[in-house]
Design a protein around this motif. Sequence first.
Motif, PDB file in Angstrom:
ATOM      1  N   LEU A   1       0.825  -1.205   0.000  1.00 26.57           N
ATOM      2  CA  LEU A   1       0.000   0.000   0.000  1.00 26.57           C
ATOM      3  C   LEU A   1       0.863   1.260   0.000  1.00 26.57           C
ATOM      4  CD1 LEU A   1      -2.836  -1.056   2.471  1.00 26.57           C
ATOM      5  CD2 LEU A   1      -2.959  -0.870  -0.018  1.00 26.57           C
ATOM      6  N   ILE A   2       1.952   1.242   0.744  1.00 29.35           N
ATOM      7  CA  ILE A   2       2.858   2.400   0.765  1.00 29.35           C
ATOM      8  C   ILE A   2       3.528   2.576  -0.583  1.00 29.35           C
ATOM      9  CG2 ILE A   2       4.927   3.384   1.828  1.00 29.35           C
ATOM     10  CD1 ILE A   2       4.218   1.769   4.361  1.00 29.35           C
ATOM     11  N   LEU A   3       4.037   1.487  -1.134  1.00 27.01           N
ATOM     12  CA  LEU A   3       4.780   1.564  -2.391  1.00 27.01           C
ATOM     13  C   LEU A   3       3.886   1.950  -3.558  1.00 27.01           C
ATOM     14  CD1 LEU A   3       7.559   1.107  -3.725  1.00 27.01           C
ATOM     15  CD2 LEU A   3       6.841  -1.232  -4.194  1.00 27.01           C
ATOM     16  N   THR A   4       2.707   1.352  -3.644  1.00 26.08           N
ATOM     17  CA  THR A   4       1.835   1.662  -4.780  1.00 26.08           C
ATOM     18  C   THR A   4       1.308   3.093  -4.709  1.00 26.08           C
ATOM     19  OG1 THR A   4      -0.020   0.671  -3.572  1.00 26.08           O
ATOM     20  CG2 THR A   4       1.060  -0.689  -5.207  1.00 26.08           C
ATOM     21  N   THR A   5       0.928   3.539  -3.532  1.00 28.15           N
ATOM     22  CA  THR A   5       0.376   4.884  -3.416  1.00 28.15           C
ATOM     23  C   THR A   5       1.410   5.939  -3.779  1.00 28.15           C
ATOM     24  OG1 THR A   5      -1.068   4.084  -1.630  1.00 28.15           O
ATOM     25  CG2 THR A   5      -0.882   6.460  -1.910  1.00 28.15           C
ATOM     26  N   THR A   6       2.612   5.817  -3.226  1.00 29.18           N
ATOM     27  CA  THR A   6       3.657   6.805  -3.529  1.00 29.18           C
ATOM     28  C   THR A   6       4.188   6.623  -4.950  1.00 29.18           C
ATOM     29  OG1 THR A   6       5.277   5.331  -2.466  1.00 29.18           O
ATOM     30  CG2 THR A   6       4.369   7.106  -1.145  1.00 29.18           C
ATOM     31  N   GLY A   7       4.353   5.370  -5.374  1.00 26.07           N
ATOM     32  CA  GLY A   7       4.859   5.116  -6.720  1.00 26.07           C
ATOM     33  C   GLY A   7       3.911   5.605  -7.795  1.00 26.07           C
TER      34      GLY A   7
ATOM     35  N   VAL B   1      -8.522   3.458  -3.245  1.00 27.14           N
ATOM     36  CA  VAL B   1      -9.599   3.084  -2.324  1.00 27.14           C
ATOM     37  C   VAL B   1      -9.865   1.586  -2.392  1.00 27.14           C
ATOM     38  CG1 VAL B   1     -12.081   3.304  -1.887  1.00 27.14           C
ATOM     39  CG2 VAL B   1     -10.698   5.345  -2.291  1.00 27.14           C
ATOM     40  N   TYR B   2      -9.864   1.033  -3.616  1.00 25.46           N
ATOM     41  CA  TYR B   2     -10.089  -0.406  -3.728  1.00 25.46           C
ATOM     42  C   TYR B   2      -8.939  -1.195  -3.090  1.00 25.46           C
ATOM     43  CZ  TYR B   2     -10.555  -5.105  -5.456  1.00 25.46           C
ATOM     44  OH  TYR B   2     -10.653  -6.470  -5.514  1.00 25.46           O
ATOM     45  N   SER B   3      -7.699  -0.760  -3.313  1.00 23.15           N
ATOM     46  CA  SER B   3      -6.542  -1.465  -2.751  1.00 23.15           C
ATOM     47  C   SER B   3      -6.625  -1.508  -1.231  1.00 23.15           C
ATOM     48  CB  SER B   3      -5.242  -0.781  -3.178  1.00 23.15           C
ATOM     49  OG  SER B   3      -5.105  -0.757  -4.575  1.00 23.15           O
ATOM     50  N   PHE B   4      -6.891  -0.350  -0.613  1.00 21.21           N
ATOM     51  CA  PHE B   4      -6.959  -0.292   0.845  1.00 21.21           C
ATOM     52  C   PHE B   4      -8.133  -1.112   1.379  1.00 21.21           C
ATOM     53  CE2 PHE B   4      -3.897   3.033   0.442  1.00 21.21           C
ATOM     54  CZ  PHE B   4      -3.315   3.189   1.690  1.00 21.21           C
ATOM     55  N   SER B   5      -9.305  -0.954   0.780  1.00 23.48           N
ATOM     56  CA  SER B   5     -10.496  -1.630   1.301  1.00 23.48           C
ATOM     57  C   SER B   5     -10.420  -3.142   1.115  1.00 23.48           C
ATOM     58  CB  SER B   5     -11.752  -1.079   0.625  1.00 23.48           C
ATOM     59  OG  SER B   5     -11.693  -1.288  -0.778  1.00 23.48           O
ATOM     60  N   SER B   6      -9.945  -3.596  -0.037  1.00 24.28           N
ATOM     61  CA  SER B   6      -9.901  -5.040  -0.295  1.00 24.28           C
ATOM     62  C   SER B   6      -8.857  -5.735   0.567  1.00 24.28           C
ATOM     63  CB  SER B   6      -9.617  -5.296  -1.776  1.00 24.28           C
ATOM     64  OG  SER B   6      -8.367  -4.739  -2.159  1.00 24.28           O
ATOM     65  N   LEU B   7      -7.686  -5.141   0.704  1.00 21.83           N
ATOM     66  CA  LEU B   7      -6.639  -5.770   1.514  1.00 21.83           C
ATOM     67  C   LEU B   7      -6.981  -5.687   3.006  1.00 21.83           C
ATOM     68  CD1 LEU B   7      -3.437  -4.597  -0.402  1.00 21.83           C
ATOM     69  CD2 LEU B   7      -4.459  -6.876  -0.372  1.00 21.83           C
ATOM     70  N   LYS B   8      -7.618  -4.591   3.409  1.00 16.98           N
ATOM     71  CA  LYS B   8      -8.050  -4.492   4.805  1.00 16.98           C
ATOM     72  C   LYS B   8      -9.091  -5.557   5.117  1.00 16.98           C
ATOM     73  CE  LYS B   8     -10.053  -1.271   8.148  1.00 16.98           C
ATOM     74  NZ  LYS B   8     -10.602   0.103   8.371  1.00 16.98           N
ATOM     75  N   SER B   9     -10.005  -5.805   4.184  1.00 16.08           N
ATOM     76  CA  SER B   9     -11.017  -6.842   4.371  1.00 16.08           C
ATOM     77  C   SER B   9     -10.383  -8.226   4.404  1.00 16.08           C
ATOM     78  CB  SER B   9     -12.042  -6.751   3.238  1.00 16.08           C
ATOM     79  OG  SER B   9     -12.968  -7.825   3.306  1.00 16.08           O
ATOM     80  N   LEU B  10      -9.378  -8.430   3.550  1.00 17.77           N
ATOM     81  CA  LEU B  10      -8.714  -9.736   3.476  1.00 17.77           C
ATOM     82  C   LEU B  10      -7.992 -10.071   4.776  1.00 17.77           C
ATOM     83  CD1 LEU B  10      -8.026 -12.134   1.574  1.00 17.77           C
ATOM     84  CD2 LEU B  10      -5.996 -10.856   0.876  1.00 17.77           C
TER      85      LEU B  10
ATOM     86  N   GLU C   1       2.792   6.054   9.058  1.00 16.01           N
ATOM     87  CA  GLU C   1       2.650   5.743   7.630  1.00 16.01           C
ATOM     88  C   GLU C   1       1.368   6.342   7.069  1.00 16.01           C
ATOM     89  OE1 GLU C   1       4.958   1.409   8.056  1.00 16.01           O
ATOM     90  OE2 GLU C   1       2.766   1.542   8.030  1.00 16.01           O
ATOM     91  N   THR C   2       0.308   6.290   7.871  1.00 19.22           N
ATOM     92  CA  THR C   2      -0.971   6.858   7.431  1.00 19.22           C
ATOM     93  C   THR C   2      -0.874   8.363   7.228  1.00 19.22           C
ATOM     94  OG1 THR C   2      -2.156   5.128   8.654  1.00 19.22           O
ATOM     95  CG2 THR C   2      -3.421   7.078   7.999  1.00 19.22           C
ATOM     96  N   ILE C   3      -0.226   9.047   8.166  1.00 14.89           N
ATOM     97  CA  ILE C   3      -0.058  10.502   8.047  1.00 14.89           C
ATOM     98  C   ILE C   3       0.758  10.847   6.808  1.00 14.89           C
ATOM     99  CG2 ILE C   3       1.063  12.510   9.101  1.00 14.89           C
ATOM    100  CD1 ILE C   3       0.272  11.389  11.824  1.00 14.89           C
ATOM    101  N   TYR C   4       1.825  10.073   6.557  1.00 19.28           N
ATOM    102  CA  TYR C   4       2.654  10.338   5.376  1.00 19.28           C
ATOM    103  C   TYR C   4       1.829  10.252   4.094  1.00 19.28           C
ATOM    104  CZ  TYR C   4       5.809   9.457   1.507  1.00 19.28           C
ATOM    105  OH  TYR C   4       6.423   9.514   0.270  1.00 19.28           O
ATOM    106  N   LEU C   5       1.008   9.220   3.967  1.00 20.92           N
ATOM    107  CA  LEU C   5       0.213   9.045   2.753  1.00 20.92           C
ATOM    108  C   LEU C   5      -0.862  10.132   2.622  1.00 20.92           C
ATOM    109  CD1 LEU C   5      -0.235   5.157   2.637  1.00 20.92           C
ATOM    110  CD2 LEU C   5       1.393   6.574   1.383  1.00 20.92           C
ATOM    111  N   ILE C   6      -1.451  10.547   3.734  1.00 18.38           N
ATOM    112  CA  ILE C   6      -2.471  11.594   3.687  1.00 18.38           C
ATOM    113  C   ILE C   6      -1.885  12.914   3.189  1.00 18.38           C
ATOM    114  CG2 ILE C   6      -3.997  13.027   5.128  1.00 18.38           C
ATOM    115  CD1 ILE C   6      -4.550  10.550   6.813  1.00 18.38           C
TER     116      ILE C   6
ATOM    117  N   TYR D   1      11.437   4.233   2.162  1.00 17.85           N
ATOM    118  CA  TYR D   1      10.932   3.596   3.388  1.00 17.85           C
ATOM    119  C   TYR D   1      10.380   2.202   3.093  1.00 17.85           C
ATOM    120  CZ  TYR D   1       7.867   2.700   7.383  1.00 17.85           C
ATOM    121  OH  TYR D   1       7.246   2.121   8.462  1.00 17.85           O
ATOM    122  N   ALA D   2       9.593   2.069   2.021  1.00 17.92           N
ATOM    123  CA  ALA D   2       9.033   0.759   1.660  1.00 17.92           C
ATOM    124  C   ALA D   2      10.138  -0.227   1.318  1.00 17.92           C
ATOM    125  CB  ALA D   2       8.072   0.917   0.482  1.00 17.92           C
TER     126      ALA D   2
END
Length: 494
Positions: free
Chosen positions: A375-381, A407-416, A428-433, A473-474
């Motif tokens: 999630l960190i790598l894909t969002t920043t990349g 949104v799909y990446s976060f929601s689907s992996l969080k559900s999994l 990490e959350t603050i950095y992405l926001i 970082y990732a």
Amino acid sequence: HSTDFEVHRNWLAITHNLPLSQWYYEATSEWTLDYPPFFAWFEYALSHIAKYFDPEMLVIQNLNYSSHATIFFQRFSVIFTDILFIYAVRECCRCVNGKRAGKDIMEKPTFILAALLLWNFGLLIVDHIHFQYNGFLFGLMLLSIARLCQKRYLEGALLFAVLLHFKHIYVYVAPAYGIYLLRSYCFTANNADGSLKWRSFSLLHVTLMGLIVCLVSALSLGPFVVLGQLPQVISRLFPFKRGLCHAYWAPNFWALYNAMDKALTVVGLKYNFLDPTKIPKASMTGGLVQEFQHTVLPSVTPLATLICTLVSILPSVFCLWFKPQGPRGFLQCVVLCALSSFMFGWHVHEKAILLAILPLSLLSVQRAKDAGIYLILTTTGHFSLFPLLFTSPELPIKILLMLLFTVYSFSSLKSLFRRERPLLNWLETIYLIQLVPLEIFCEIIFPLTPWKLTFPFVPLLLTSVYCALGITYAWLKLYVSVLTEPISVRQKAE
């Protein structure tokens, strides 16, 4: 229209009109042929279809030719070749353990993996908006990974060898392939503790592997060896005079290095430590284009980047060889080799981050720790690719597509992984926001300020540097995870 439209139109014209002996010498356009021979033959095959759409696109002198028929053909050719990518995704999904599957099909790891790969935001905008042919190339890569996971080693080796002669950037992950094939195929047995049984070395398997590499290389490079043009081909494939960084800074270590050099230069000028007359104007007002000498920090040579890349790759290769191996260890090494080469390579393109993001997708649906790194790598990349789409009409398109995928990446992996620990910690959350205000400043606020004319490079610099922090970082987090993982846990996973 990106410049890559003209790049590939020119390659169509070169391969269609000129004999093989002139392909890597023709220089009417600045966009000379700089891909390996298999891709040149791919353009040659496309050109024989292109002539039925608009033969004018095949005239070498028609620089920047872009009729509607030409654009339609180029777009359609990318879409058609993505069939291979779709098939490769299907094969990769067959390699994923589905024991974690929920009652809903959309919660199954295989479905989530298919979505993360087929709807990947970065691949979508690079191929179908910016324009390139990465889809079928990544299809070859993913298919080779699937074959190795299925223990069909010779097929995997053949596919990867062919891939290298389509686009040489995949040499980034060649160490992972080489070590894994040697460890898993050329040595046919392990001891009870997982260590290598040296007596199990198979000369036949090594010979078969060597034959595959030699035959593919001979088919690709053989004609140019006969013509005495191999040095010319190599000089086109590895143009070191292009400079340390691409015009759009890739968010890697050298982006941080360049930013530090610029910051030290500003401080040096303010306090009269530096002579303003000896500082190139371009170093403060534009991107690093062609060869560049740093002002304060030592200038970086191609040899220095090669050494840094090799040193950064060694620990992952070491783990792949000395720890009990399997598909998971191989995938980790592939991602680390791709990221290490991205971090320290010479003239790295920002699009090369996809080389790490796509294989990491396979790991993200299998373990929560890897999902967090993904999630960190894909969002920043993916955010770092925004400068590729720089016109106003593309702004809402890229933002909405990015939001949909993120949104799909976060929601689907969080559900999994809902029964496990949170995928990201608060830092990490603050950095992405913070990517949100960064985008607002770069795209909306900065263009309205007078700084736009004086310092046009500032938005790109901020984007590259901020994303470089996240990608670094990732990379480090994945490395620490691999190096500190106990052997017993790895054996259980395999």
